[in-house]
Write an enzyme that holds these catalytic residues in place. Structure first.
Site, PDB file in Angstrom:
ATOM      1  N   LYS A  84       0.885  -1.171   0.000  1.00  0.00           N
ATOM      2  CA  LYS A  84       0.000   0.000   0.000  1.00  0.00           C
ATOM      3  C   LYS A  84       0.923   1.221   0.000  1.00  0.00           C
ATOM      4  CE  LYS A  84      -1.621   2.990   2.260  1.00  0.00           C
ATOM      5  NZ  LYS A  84      -1.362   4.438   1.967  1.00  0.00           N
TER       6      LYS A  84
ATOM      7  N   GLU B 241      10.418   1.659  10.297  1.00  0.00           N
ATOM      8  CA  GLU B 241      11.484   2.636  10.033  1.00  0.00           C
ATOM      9  C   GLU B 241      10.814   3.992  10.038  1.00  0.00           C
ATOM     10  OE1 GLU B 241      14.058   5.111   9.239  1.00  0.00           O
ATOM     11  OE2 GLU B 241      13.261   4.754   7.253  1.00  0.00           O
TER      12      GLU B 241
ATOM     13  N   CYS C 242      14.065  11.169   5.955  1.00  0.00           N
ATOM     14  CA  CYS C 242      14.164  10.819   7.376  1.00  0.00           C
ATOM     15  C   CYS C 242      15.595  10.969   7.870  1.00  0.00           C
ATOM     16  CB  CYS C 242      13.619   9.417   7.641  1.00  0.00           C
ATOM     17  SG  CYS C 242      14.190   8.211   6.476  1.00  0.00           S
TER      18      CYS C 242
ATOM     19  N   GLU D 297      11.000  16.207  14.701  1.00  0.00           N
ATOM     20  CA  GLU D 297      11.198  16.111  13.252  1.00  0.00           C
ATOM     21  C   GLU D 297      10.297  17.108  12.545  1.00  0.00           C
ATOM     22  OE1 GLU D 297       9.991  12.438  11.117  1.00  0.00           O
ATOM     23  OE2 GLU D 297      12.021  12.511  10.295  1.00  0.00           O
TER      24      GLU D 297
END
Ligand code: ADP
Length: 497
Positions: free
Chosen positions: A176, A251, A285, A386
């Protein structure tokens, strides 16, 4: 011209979602440009795809691994042939500059070649048995149907990190992709199908996270889950997978630091920070969203960075002269803006950027200025959370130990970097930074596919993509004992003749 409609791939056929619903995928550089119409799928489509993958598993697991690998290799060759076309479509659907999009396709080619090689490896172990006339070994088994949920920032590379090792190990897959980047996953899987992948071995179901991603994790027949995305969603995925004991690779985020010590080659460090902080518009990331600079060179470095960052050309990534493209969607621009406001309120000094770009070239897209905060305290939210945008925070530090303490003082542990000419400090940094990746004299971004990729703390749950970590995740060990003594031999009890 009306946009093309793309369908789900289930059991080798391209089909509409069960609900008949679809959604538009828009170009983030110009939202008037519709990249394509994609299926808005739900749990019924996921159930169909998982059932197809479960049927295909019975055959695929018996195809010899070197034969499986040949298909992956051929897919790599096709991806290379189609690199330019797929890169252009990637820039159109998620905004990264064309050269980086080419790199993203290339990463899937590299992964194909590497994982194709694993078809003739996947080494197990043979060990001496403690009993006479007995043979002992451990081999890798496939797991079964693997469910994969991928993000938009590396829309072809990350799906390839998941699909290729899973396939070479003999698993079948349902993927997906992120709602913002379904086309790049469809392109990747087209290459696999054209390379001769049997039907049902890989199935693609597009749609939104809660509607199509969540049911994939819940499906009983899904035996392993691989997720890349935010820590918030990763926590949900991990908890749901744990309820049914599915191996689950997560992750997630990062708050990666580049450390620049007084003895560093400052011009080299400057190039690294520009690339690490503003490459992919800061939406990696592994992006360098913190730059920890020793006080002796702090001001000099800040001035150099601001001078260069304000010269970066922002625009539509399809234009080869552009350095930085748009953010992927409205939510990302709003997040960048939110953190600029948070940084200012916290007392950090905004020395460059901080606004959405305006003007005819920008008004229909999601463009944000390269943004530099200076005099950032390591505890401020802009130094802890982040942001996933072109915003970086310069943090002054006193010495090496202080730099390492700041680098480690966040919830995440993905990538890290140190610029120094002192080999002792370089080796101490390699040892003492608690992160999954450390670069010496290079920025925080730029992973190679044959090394493990992933991180510590809130970045992941201990698994690694890339390298042998991926083979470990997509296989299970089976220990096999063959007793050719023709008598009952009891381990730990019959201690020899
Ligand atoms: P990003 O910040 O990169 O958009 P997300 O974590 O929101 O990260 O999304 C990563 C992937 O997870 C996407 O494919 C998204 O559709 C999917 N996703 C979002 N919410 C859920 C959920 N509740 N369950 C499963 N998948 C989800």
């Amino acid at each position: 011209m009306s946009a093309k409609t793309y369908k789900n791939l289930i059991d080798g056929a391209w089909i509409e979602s069960r609900s008949g619903q679809s959604y538009e995928n828009l170009n983030p550089a110009d939202t008037r440009d519709v990249v394509g119409i994609f299926q808005r799928s739900d749990q019924r489509d996921i159930a169909d795809a998982v059932a197809a993958a479960a049927r295909a598993f019975d055959r695929w697991r018996l195809v010899p691994a070197p034969r499986r690998a040949e298909i992956i290799y051929r897919a790599g060759e096709l991806l290379l042939e189609r690199k330019e076309e797929y890169a252009r479509q990637m820039t159109q659907e998620m905004g990264k500059v064309l050269n980086e999009a080419r790199g993203d396709v290339q990463e899937s080619v590299d992964t194909a070649y590497y994982m194709a090689g694993e078809g003739r490896r996947q080494f197990g172990v043979t060990v001496p048995s403690e009993l006479p006339n007995k043979f002992a070994m451990a081999v890798r088994m496939p797991i079964g149907v693997c469910g994969m949920i991928s993000p938009w920032n590396f829309p072809m590379a990350i799906p390839s990190w998941k699909l290729f090792p899973a396939l070479v190990c003999g698993n079948t897959c349902v993927i997906k992709p992120a709602e913002d980047t379904p086309l790049s996953t469809i392109n990747l899987v087209k290459a696999l199908m054209d390379a001769g992948l049997p039907k049902g071995v890989v199935n693609v179901v597009t749609g939104f996270g809660p509607e199509a991603g969540a049911p994939l994790v819940e499906q009983t027949n899904v035996r392993a889950v691989s997720f890349t995305g935010s820590s918030e969603v990763g926590r949900i995925v991990g908890e749901v997978a744990a309820r049914s004991f599915k191996p689950c690779s997560l992750e997630m985020g990062g708050k990666n630091a580049i450390i620049i010590l007084d003895d560093a080659n400052l011009d080299l460090a400057l190039e690294g920070v520009l690339w690490g902080a503003f490459g992919t518009t800061g939406q990696r990331c592994t992006a360098a969203s913190r730059v920890i600079v020793q006080r002796g060179v702090y001001r000099q470095f800040a001035d150099k960075l601001i001078y260069r960052a304000q010269k970066l050309k922002v625009g539509n990534g399809i234009d080869e002269t552009v350095d930085m493209g748009p953010q992927v969607n409205q939510a990302q621009v709003e997040t960048a803006q939110k953190y600029v406001d948070i940084g200012k309120n916290e007392g950090a000094k905004l020395e460059l950027g901080g606004h959405r770009l305006k003007g005819p070239a920008y008004d229909n897209g999601w463009f944000f200025e390269p943004t530099v905060f200076t005099d950032v305290d390591p505890q401020m939210r802009i130094a802890q959370e982040e942001i996933f945008g072109p915003v970086t925070a310069l943090i002054p530090c006193n010495d090496f130990d202080h730099a390492i303490e700041i680098a480690n003082g966040v919830a995440y542990g993905l990538s890290s970097s140190v610029y120094t000419r002192d080999v002792n400090k370089a080796f101490k940094a390699m040892r003492d930074i608690y992160a999954g990746i450390t670069y010496i004299n290079a920025p925080t971004i730029g992973a190679e596919v044959h090394l493990p990729f992933g991180g510590t703390k809130a970045t992941g749950n201990g698994h690694r993509e890339g390298g042998l970590g991926a083979i470990d995740f997509y296989s299970q060990w089976k220990s096999i004992y063959v007793d050719f003594s023709d008598r009952l031999q009891r381990a730990q009890i019959d201690m020899g003749e």
